[in-house]
Design a protein around this motif. Structure first.
Motif, mmCIF file in Angstrom:
data_model
loop_
_atom_site.group_PDB
_atom_site.id
_atom_site.type_symbol
_atom_site.label_atom_id
_atom_site.label_comp_id
_atom_site.label_asym_id
_atom_site.label_seq_id
_atom_site.Cartn_x
_atom_site.Cartn_y
_atom_site.Cartn_z
ATOM 1 N N THR A 313 -18.312 103.812 7.874
ATOM 2 C CA THR A 313 -18.150 102.358 7.852
ATOM 3 C C THR A 313 -19.430 101.734 8.384
ATOM 4 O O THR A 313 -19.791 101.965 9.540
ATOM 5 C CB THR A 313 -16.964 101.924 8.727
ATOM 6 O OG1 THR A 313 -15.773 102.546 8.250
ATOM 7 C CG2 THR A 313 -16.799 100.418 8.695
ATOM 8 N N GLY A 314 -20.131 100.976 7.546
ATOM 9 C CA GLY A 314 -21.378 100.420 8.036
ATOM 10 C C GLY A 314 -22.141 99.632 6.998
ATOM 11 O O GLY A 314 -21.821 99.630 5.805
ATOM 12 N N ASP A 315 -23.176 98.973 7.467
ATOM 13 C CA ASP A 315 -24.112 98.213 6.641
ATOM 14 C C ASP A 315 -25.239 99.157 6.224
ATOM 15 O O ASP A 315 -25.973 99.668 7.064
ATOM 16 C CB ASP A 315 -24.664 97.036 7.458
ATOM 17 C CG ASP A 315 -25.591 96.141 6.665
ATOM 18 O OD1 ASP A 315 -26.417 96.660 5.895
ATOM 19 O OD2 ASP A 315 -25.495 94.905 6.822
ATOM 20 N N ASP A 375 -11.525 108.061 21.406
ATOM 21 C CA ASP A 375 -10.318 108.046 20.587
ATOM 22 C C ASP A 375 -10.210 109.406 19.914
ATOM 23 O O ASP A 375 -11.008 109.721 19.027
ATOM 24 C CB ASP A 375 -10.380 106.929 19.545
ATOM 25 C CG ASP A 375 -9.098 106.830 18.721
ATOM 26 O OD1 ASP A 375 -8.193 107.661 18.923
ATOM 27 O OD2 ASP A 375 -9.014 105.921 17.880
ATOM 28 N N PRO A 376 -9.269 110.244 20.323
ATOM 29 C CA PRO A 376 -9.199 111.597 19.756
ATOM 30 C C PRO A 376 -8.911 111.618 18.263
ATOM 31 O O PRO A 376 -9.188 112.618 17.590
ATOM 32 C CB PRO A 376 -8.066 112.255 20.558
ATOM 33 C CG PRO A 376 -7.251 111.118 21.083
ATOM 34 C CD PRO A 376 -8.210 109.994 21.308
ATOM 35 N N ARG A 377 -8.385 110.516 17.716
ATOM 36 C CA ARG A 377 -8.078 110.497 16.284
ATOM 37 C C ARG A 377 -9.262 110.088 15.424
ATOM 38 O O ARG A 377 -9.262 110.325 14.223
ATOM 39 C CB ARG A 377 -6.913 109.538 16.025
ATOM 40 C CG ARG A 377 -5.622 109.905 16.744
ATOM 41 C CD ARG A 377 -4.633 108.766 16.666
ATOM 42 N NE ARG A 377 -5.159 107.577 17.331
ATOM 43 C CZ ARG A 377 -4.537 106.412 17.377
ATOM 44 N NH1 ARG A 377 -3.360 106.274 16.786
ATOM 45 N NH2 ARG A 377 -5.072 105.371 18.005
ATOM 46 N N GLN A 378 -10.281 109.457 16.014
ATOM 47 C CA GLN A 378 -11.401 108.943 15.244
ATOM 48 C C GLN A 378 -12.346 110.074 14.849
ATOM 49 O O GLN A 378 -12.685 110.927 15.658
ATOM 50 C CB GLN A 378 -12.162 107.892 16.054
ATOM 51 C CG GLN A 378 -13.336 107.267 15.319
ATOM 52 C CD GLN A 378 -12.905 106.469 14.115
ATOM 53 O OE1 GLN A 378 -12.125 105.541 14.225
ATOM 54 N NE2 GLN A 378 -13.412 106.847 12.955
ATOM 55 N N PRO A 453 -18.439 105.737 12.819
ATOM 56 C CA PRO A 453 -17.036 106.007 12.470
ATOM 57 C C PRO A 453 -16.825 106.070 10.963
ATOM 58 O O PRO A 453 -17.443 105.328 10.194
ATOM 59 C CB PRO A 453 -16.282 104.835 13.096
ATOM 60 C CG PRO A 453 -17.292 103.748 13.217
ATOM 61 C CD PRO A 453 -18.603 104.417 13.476
ATOM 62 N N LYS A 454 -15.931 106.967 10.573
ATOM 63 C CA LYS A 454 -15.553 107.071 9.176
ATOM 64 C C LYS A 454 -14.490 106.017 8.859
ATOM 65 O O LYS A 454 -13.776 105.563 9.751
ATOM 66 C CB LYS A 454 -15.021 108.474 8.862
ATOM 67 C CG LYS A 454 -16.074 109.563 8.979
ATOM 68 C CD LYS A 454 -15.540 110.898 8.522
ATOM 69 C CE LYS A 454 -15.200 110.884 7.053
ATOM 70 N NZ LYS A 454 -16.378 110.646 6.178
ATOM 71 N N PRO A 455 -14.380 105.586 7.602
ATOM 72 C CA PRO A 455 -13.358 104.600 7.245
ATOM 73 C C PRO A 455 -11.961 105.128 7.533
ATOM 74 O O PRO A 455 -11.695 106.330 7.425
ATOM 75 C CB PRO A 455 -13.572 104.388 5.741
ATOM 76 C CG PRO A 455 -14.975 104.847 5.485
ATOM 77 C CD PRO A 455 -15.245 105.943 6.466
ATOM 78 N N ALA A 456 -11.079 104.227 7.935
ATOM 79 C CA ALA A 456 -9.699 104.616 8.201
ATOM 80 C C ALA A 456 -9.036 105.061 6.903
ATOM 81 O O ALA A 456 -9.316 104.532 5.823
ATOM 82 C CB ALA A 456 -8.927 103.450 8.822
ATOM 83 N N GLU A 457 -8.175 106.046 6.991
ATOM 84 C CA GLU A 457 -7.484 106.543 5.808
ATOM 85 C C GLU A 457 -6.593 105.460 5.235
ATOM 86 O O GLU A 457 -5.878 104.773 5.942
ATOM 87 C CB GLU A 457 -6.646 107.775 6.161
ATOM 88 C CG GLU A 457 -7.477 108.966 6.592
ATOM 89 C CD GLU A 457 -6.613 110.183 6.863
ATOM 90 O OE1 GLU A 457 -5.385 110.066 6.651
ATOM 91 O OE2 GLU A 457 -7.152 111.213 7.279
#
Length: 479
Positions: A313-315, A375-378, A453-457
């Motif tokens: 997730t980013g510019d 955040d362990p899920r990120q 961070p990667k995009p949320a599923e």
């Protein structure tokens, strides 16, 4: 039309407390007249006339004692209110881009539009305002509004997790409900961070530009005076001075470009990006653009990419600037003929993202310059840039991302920079809610790591309400 709900008319109701006060006042008046009659002050005829007049006047006031409303409110009260109109008001509130909240008794959030839920990171309505907004002055204004007192405007600033400036508007609302607590507080939050940052950006730019440009301008002025005087006819000195003047001009241009880039990043640092980019493809493009610079010093660029696209997730333009700064620094500070390794990783946990599993040296120092809350899920996309330069002593690591800071030995010479590159990297990574770390050992080299961070599923981008915290007082570790 058959399913349409009946209209609801709100009638004007008598003001019971006011009628009660009129009755009490009338009885007191009659009692005073009776005392005057007994004392002989009033004749029986005069007492009877005064009593009748006083009673008639009190009766007229008693009949006309209704709740006073403004003409506009009277029109609204006489007009039937349909359920569809109430639903339209709810739809309008949901579409407003400004955070709006309705606070009930005890400071509990009764309503919050989507903008307010995103701004305050509210999980669900019904919680206490004090749990989401820890600003004493705003909470005091809300408490006053819940008591029916006049509204207030409160400005507050927050430095964590991201610097922000907010103006809060608090107004009391009297609800048509029975009971001892009919008042509610309407809270509207206006984000003024951008305007505050713009003001500070202009002041900082002028201060930094005037300070950093003073030295090269003084050098240019001195060389011009020399060329117009003693070195007027010295061709060798003229060529040497013109070469130095060109270097100073290029340095001023790079300095102004970096200052403008840093100011643009700081302007929008509180607004996380919403797009997506491929970290591996960005690294490939940066290596292709900087390969001529590396070839000029016989430096080999080794690129390692994952099999699948490393979506983050980013510019894209800002992430490209981050990778370009790190790779360019690695080329500048590596000896001729060295190897610069660029590695992109995908879908990494936080502990893997911060630092490489293997150390550069047994006594290398590691430091997290900026990082989001754990955040362990990120999951993250990671980029590491490893050089084989002189390395950086552990005492210099905490200051690497400061403006205009350059390690001793890098403040002059052909590789001297403006001292703004890593500051730009840190601010871009902070805006992206990612992390920035360094590992270095003298005479071994350095590894700079950034993780985004990667995009949320199930969504195209991560939620913009995700908070971030930058390391304010990092400490180097040696294991």
């Amino acid at each position: 039309m058959a399913n349409e709900k009946p209209a609801v008319r709100t009638p004007a109701t008598p003001d019971r407390p006011r009628r009660r006060d009129i009755v009490i006042t009338a009885l007191l008046g009659l009692l005073v007249l009776l005392v005057l009659l007994v004392g002989g002050v009033l004749a029986p005829g005069a007492w009877l006339a005064a009593s009748l007049a006083f009673s008639a006047l009190a009766f007229v006031y008693f009949l006309t004692a209704v709740t006073r409303v403004s003409p506009r409110s009277a029109v609204q009260m006489s007009r039937p209110v349909h359920a569809s109109e109430l639903e339209s008001a709810d739809v309008m509130l949901e579409k407003i881009a400004v955070p709006v909240l309705l606070i009930g008794p005890g400071g509990r959030i009764e309503r919050a539009n989507p903008a307010a839920r995103a701004f305050l990171a509210l999980g669900a309505e019904g919680g206490l305002l004090s749990n989401s907004l820890r600003q004493p002055r705003v909470l005091e204004a809300v408490s006053a509004a819940l008591r029916g007192e006049r509204g207030a405007v409160v400005e507050y600033a927050s430095l964590a997790p991201i610097e922000s400036h907010v103006r809060a508007f608090v107004e009391p609302l009297r609800m048509p409900v029975a009971g001892p607590m009919p008042w509610r507080a309407m809270l509207v939050l206006a984000d003024e961070t951008s305007s505050k940052r713009a003001e500070r950006m202009r002041a900082d730019f002028l201060a930094n530009a005037s300070h950093e440009l003073r030295t090269p301008l003084a050098s240019l002025s001195g060389f011009i005076d020399t060329l117009r005087g003693p070195a007027r006819d010295d061709e060798a000195a003229r060529d040497r001075f013109l070469s130095i003047m060109r270097e100073q001009t290029d340095r001023m241009r790079r300095l102004i470009d970096d200052l403008l880039s840093l100011s643009r990043v700081e302007m929008n640092e509180h607004l996380p990006p919403s797009g997506e980019a491929d970290l591996g493809a960005i690294a490939r493009d940066v290596v292709d653009s900087l390969r001529p610079m590396a070839d000029a010093r016989a430096i080999t660029l080794e690129l390692s990419l994952p099999d699948e696209p490393a979506r983050i997730t980013g510019d894209r333009d800002q992430v490209y600037e981050v990778v370009e700064n790190l790779v360019e620094n690695a080329i500048k500070y590596s000896p001729e003929g060295a190897v610069v390794a660029i590695e992109a990783l995908d879908n990494c946990a936080r502990d893997v993202a911060e630092h490489a599993p293997e150390r550069l040296a047994p006594q290398s120092a590691r430091l997290l310059l900026a990082g989001p809350p754990f955040d362990p899920r990120q999951r993250y996309g990671v980029l590491r840039v490893r050089d084989h330069g002189a390395g950086i002593d552990r005492r210099y690591l905490p200051r690497l991302s400061e403006r205009f800071y350059r390690v001793d030995g890098q403040k002059s010479g052909p590789t001297a920079g403006t001292g703004l590159g890593l500051a730009i990297v840190k601010h871009i990574i902070t805006r992206h809610r990612g992390g920035f770390s360094v590992e270095s050992a003298p005479d071994t080299g350095s590894t700079f790591s950034v993780f985004l961070p990667k995009p949320a599923e199930g969504s195209k981008a991560a939620s913009p309400a995700q908070p971030v915290a930058a390391a304010s007082a990092p400490e180097a570790e040696a294991e």
